[in-house]
Motif scaffolding. Structure first.
Motif, PDB file in Angstrom:
ATOM      1  N   ILE A   6       0.845  -1.195   0.000  1.00  0.00           N
ATOM      2  CA  ILE A   6       0.000   0.000   0.000  1.00  0.00           C
ATOM      3  C   ILE A   6       0.878   1.242   0.000  1.00  0.00           C
ATOM      4  CG2 ILE A   6      -1.969  -1.115   1.116  1.00  0.00           C
ATOM      5  CD1 ILE A   6      -1.090   0.101   3.740  1.00  0.00           C
ATOM      6  N   SER A   7       0.307   2.327  -0.471  1.00  0.00           N
ATOM      7  CA  SER A   7       1.020   3.603  -0.518  1.00  0.00           C
ATOM      8  C   SER A   7       0.380   4.567   0.467  1.00  0.00           C
ATOM      9  CB  SER A   7       0.951   4.193  -1.929  1.00  0.00           C
ATOM     10  OG  SER A   7       1.527   3.312  -2.850  1.00  0.00           O
ATOM     11  N   PHE A   8       1.208   5.422   1.051  1.00  0.00           N
ATOM     12  CA  PHE A   8       0.738   6.425   2.000  1.00  0.00           C
ATOM     13  C   PHE A   8       1.119   7.807   1.505  1.00  0.00           C
ATOM     14  CE2 PHE A   8       1.725   2.690   4.669  1.00  0.00           C
ATOM     15  CZ  PHE A   8       0.469   2.444   5.181  1.00  0.00           C
ATOM     16  N   ASN A  12       0.841  11.021   6.203  1.00  0.00           N
ATOM     17  CA  ASN A  12       0.459   9.769   6.863  1.00  0.00           C
ATOM     18  C   ASN A  12       1.671   8.889   7.111  1.00  0.00           C
ATOM     19  OD1 ASN A  12      -2.209  10.522   6.940  1.00  0.00           O
ATOM     20  ND2 ASN A  12      -2.797   9.333   5.157  1.00  0.00           N
ATOM     21  N   ASP A  13       2.586   8.852   6.177  1.00  0.00           N
ATOM     22  CA  ASP A  13       3.793   8.060   6.360  1.00  0.00           C
ATOM     23  C   ASP A  13       4.628   8.608   7.520  1.00  0.00           C
ATOM     24  OD1 ASP A  13       5.498   5.868   5.494  1.00  0.00           O
ATOM     25  OD2 ASP A  13       6.898   7.442   4.841  1.00  0.00           O
ATOM     26  N   GLU A  14       4.725   9.911   7.614  1.00  0.00           N
ATOM     27  CA  GLU A  14       5.474  10.524   8.718  1.00  0.00           C
ATOM     28  C   GLU A  14       4.815  10.197  10.060  1.00  0.00           C
ATOM     29  OE1 GLU A  14       8.454  12.003   8.764  1.00  0.00           O
ATOM     30  OE2 GLU A  14       8.519  11.443   6.643  1.00  0.00           O
ATOM     31  N   TRP A  15       3.491  10.225  10.092  1.00  0.00           N
ATOM     32  CA  TRP A  15       2.784   9.895  11.331  1.00  0.00           C
ATOM     33  C   TRP A  15       3.038   8.447  11.710  1.00  0.00           C
ATOM     34  CZ3 TRP A  15      -1.137   6.523  12.781  1.00  0.00           C
ATOM     35  CH2 TRP A  15      -1.663   6.735  14.062  1.00  0.00           C
ATOM     36  N   LEU A  16       2.968   7.550  10.726  1.00  0.00           N
ATOM     37  CA  LEU A  16       3.252   6.134  10.996  1.00  0.00           C
ATOM     38  C   LEU A  16       4.664   5.964  11.556  1.00  0.00           C
ATOM     39  CD1 LEU A  16       1.699   4.524   7.804  1.00  0.00           C
ATOM     40  CD2 LEU A  16       0.874   4.230  10.139  1.00  0.00           C
ATOM     41  N   LYS A  17       5.619   6.615  10.927  1.00  0.00           N
ATOM     42  CA  LYS A  17       7.009   6.526  11.391  1.00  0.00           C
ATOM     43  C   LYS A  17       7.143   7.055  12.817  1.00  0.00           C
ATOM     44  CE  LYS A  17       9.154   6.906   6.846  1.00  0.00           C
ATOM     45  NZ  LYS A  17       9.915   7.782   5.942  1.00  0.00           N
ATOM     46  N   LYS A  28       5.087  -0.806  10.830  1.00  0.00           N
ATOM     47  CA  LYS A  28       3.918  -0.213  10.179  1.00  0.00           C
ATOM     48  C   LYS A  28       2.805  -1.243  10.059  1.00  0.00           C
ATOM     49  CE  LYS A  28       6.283   3.284   7.412  1.00  0.00           C
ATOM     50  NZ  LYS A  28       6.599   3.739   6.052  1.00  0.00           N
ATOM     51  N   SER A  29       3.173  -2.482   9.794  1.00  0.00           N
ATOM     52  CA  SER A  29       2.165  -3.530   9.669  1.00  0.00           C
ATOM     53  C   SER A  29       1.371  -3.694  10.957  1.00  0.00           C
ATOM     54  CB  SER A  29       2.816  -4.864   9.300  1.00  0.00           C
ATOM     55  OG  SER A  29       3.341  -4.811   8.009  1.00  0.00           O
ATOM     56  N   GLU A  30       2.069  -3.718  12.074  1.00  0.00           N
ATOM     57  CA  GLU A  30       1.396  -3.853  13.362  1.00  0.00           C
ATOM     58  C   GLU A  30       0.447  -2.677  13.593  1.00  0.00           C
ATOM     59  OE1 GLU A  30       2.408  -4.044  18.142  1.00  0.00           O
ATOM     60  OE2 GLU A  30       4.055  -3.911  16.716  1.00  0.00           O
TER      61      GLU A  30
END
Length: 79
Positions: A6-8, A12-17, A28-30
């Motif tokens: 999937i793409s972010f 959103n990617d920064e928030w996940l990180k 990220k999967s968890e």
């Protein structure tokens, strides 16, 4: 487990990180799996409320006490 790609968006990617960096999650999967679980639980709650509201609208009254309705709501929220 099934793998997906999937793409972010950048925010959103920064928030996940940041969640991973703060040791809230190990990957990220968890995190994404947890978010999906939360969304599914929330959808069950919404569906339950919708059924209750539809039933109430059709009947006009309920035989359940305030305490019974509150207990059922709390039970649903706690999964």
């Amino acid at each position: 487990m099934k793998r997906q790609s999937i793409s972010f968006t950048a925010p959103n990617d920064e928030w996940l990180k940041s969640q991973i960096d703060s040791n809230e999650y190990s990957s990220k999967s968890e995190l994404v799996n947890d978010l999906i679980r939360q969304a599914r639980k929330q959808q069950r709650q919404i569906d339950w409320l919708r059924v209750k509201l539809e039933k109430a609208e059709k009947s006009g009254f309920t035989n359940e006490s305030k305490a019974q309705i509150l207990a059922a709501s709390k039970s649903l929220l706690n999964g």
